[in-house]
Design an enzyme around this catalytic site. Sequence first.
Site, PDB file in Angstrom:
ATOM      1  CG  ASN A  59     -11.887   5.312   5.636  1.00 28.81           C
ATOM      2  OD1 ASN A  59     -12.004   3.997   5.355  1.00 28.81           O
ATOM      3  ND2 ASN A  59     -12.540   6.355   5.839  1.00 28.81           N
ATOM      4  CD  GLU A  86      -2.557   0.893   3.107  1.00 29.95           C
ATOM      5  OE1 GLU A  86      -3.538   1.900   2.562  1.00 29.95           O
ATOM      6  OE2 GLU A  86      -2.378   0.577   3.941  1.00 29.95           O
ATOM      7  CG  HIS A  93      -3.698   5.838   0.718  1.00 31.76           C
ATOM      8  ND1 HIS A  93      -3.853   7.223   1.586  1.00 31.76           N
ATOM      9  CD2 HIS A  93      -3.930   4.685   0.894  1.00 31.76           C
ATOM     10  CE1 HIS A  93      -3.787   5.326   2.710  1.00 31.76           C
ATOM     11  NE2 HIS A  93      -3.830   4.417   2.472  1.00 31.76           N
ATOM     12  CG  ASP A 124     -14.139   0.742  11.903  1.00 32.14           C
ATOM     13  OD1 ASP A 124     -14.592   1.562  11.302  1.00 32.14           O
ATOM     14  OD2 ASP A 124     -12.562   0.262  12.188  1.00 32.14           O
ATOM     15  N   GLY A 125     -16.989   0.530  11.713  1.00 32.10           N
ATOM     16  CA  GLY A 125     -18.304   1.604  12.436  1.00 32.10           C
ATOM     17  C   GLY A 125     -16.978   2.948  12.415  1.00 32.10           C
ATOM     18  CG  HIS A 146      -8.401   2.488   2.887  1.00 33.84           C
ATOM     19  ND1 HIS A 146      -8.519   2.893   2.130  1.00 33.84           N
ATOM     20  CD2 HIS A 146      -7.401   2.014   2.982  1.00 33.84           C
ATOM     21  CE1 HIS A 146      -7.221   3.844   2.215  1.00 33.84           C
ATOM     22  NE2 HIS A 146      -6.281   2.958   3.113  1.00 33.84           N
ATOM     23  CG  ASP A 206      -6.332  -0.294   7.170  1.00 35.61           C
ATOM     24  OD1 ASP A 206      -5.268  -0.503   6.951  1.00 35.61           O
ATOM     25  OD2 ASP A 206      -6.279   0.818   7.028  1.00 35.61           O
ATOM     26  CG  HIS A 223     -12.070   3.376   9.362  1.00 34.20           C
ATOM     27  ND1 HIS A 223     -11.849   2.550  10.252  1.00 34.20           N
ATOM     28  CD2 HIS A 223     -10.813   3.559   8.424  1.00 34.20           C
ATOM     29  CE1 HIS A 223     -10.270   2.435  10.239  1.00 34.20           C
ATOM     30  NE2 HIS A 223      -9.547   3.245   9.455  1.00 34.20           N
TER      31      HIS A 223
END
Length: 302
Positions: free
Chosen positions: A214, A124, A190, A242-243, A211, A267, A245
């Site tokens: 994000n 990444e 990103h 996960d609630g 992701h 992650d 991010h």
Amino acid sequence: MEVTSYTGARVFDGARFCDGALVVEGGQVIGIGAPQGQVVDLGGGILAPGFLDLQVNGSGGVQLDGQADVARLRTICDSQATLGATGCLPTLITDTPEATARVVQAGIAAARACVPGFLGLHLEGPHLDPRRKGAHDPALIRPMEAGDLELLIHAAQGLPTLLCTVAPESVTPAQIAALVAAGAVVSLGHSDCTLAVARAAMAAGAACATHLFNAMSQLGNREPGLAGAILTGGGFAGLIADGLHVDPVTMQVALAAKGDGIFLVTDCMGVAGTELTEMTLGGRRILRRGGGLTLGDGTVAG
């Protein structure tokens, strides 16, 4: 070969619960139905396939970095197995060229050693957009050069799987096409790119996104950004559910748009599977608070 049947637990095949025993021969599932051969009563619970996690920065107290070797990769994979992920892609975030090369060589060695649960590597960065750096060190983010491409092609040819996260601003369509031709899976992330730039990268062969929502340009009313390109394009997208991010309502939008094109990732960092409350990442302090990880300035870090 010996046949073993597992009974006494609810069998979930990944899509639905099934009646009957799970029948295994020679380490392979051959069916779900009437018991055969040796019978093992599990005494309750749910028997289900293990998870595959394609973004694991570390686990079991080990963070993937330039100190990587087969033993450290084995620790990460073994720790993940205790957490329910029977296969994973250990993930190196933006680092130096020397660290990246060492991780690639360690990954190739781990594949040759048949480390259980090791599916390959996820690199990444460092070829990202510093405007959307997230927890990555901006001093190490840089465009892809000829030597970088050569290393990644070598990695793709030597690993079971190589997943590369890049920003379209930091690579060329020709570099993406070369990576795909070598067998790598190119993922966009990103990035602060526009819809048009994202679609050009996809046309070159990028078939995944890292992701979703994000560290990327968001879906806007006049500029759909990378998020819009992902939601309306083909391929697959990772999502951290996960609630923290991503808001659950935003997750619903993603699932409505892409359905089976969404896969979940943790992650997770090296504190996973441990009681550790903090660690360091590239010399920066990472804190474990409220179910997530943050840098000292509050930036979400996995």
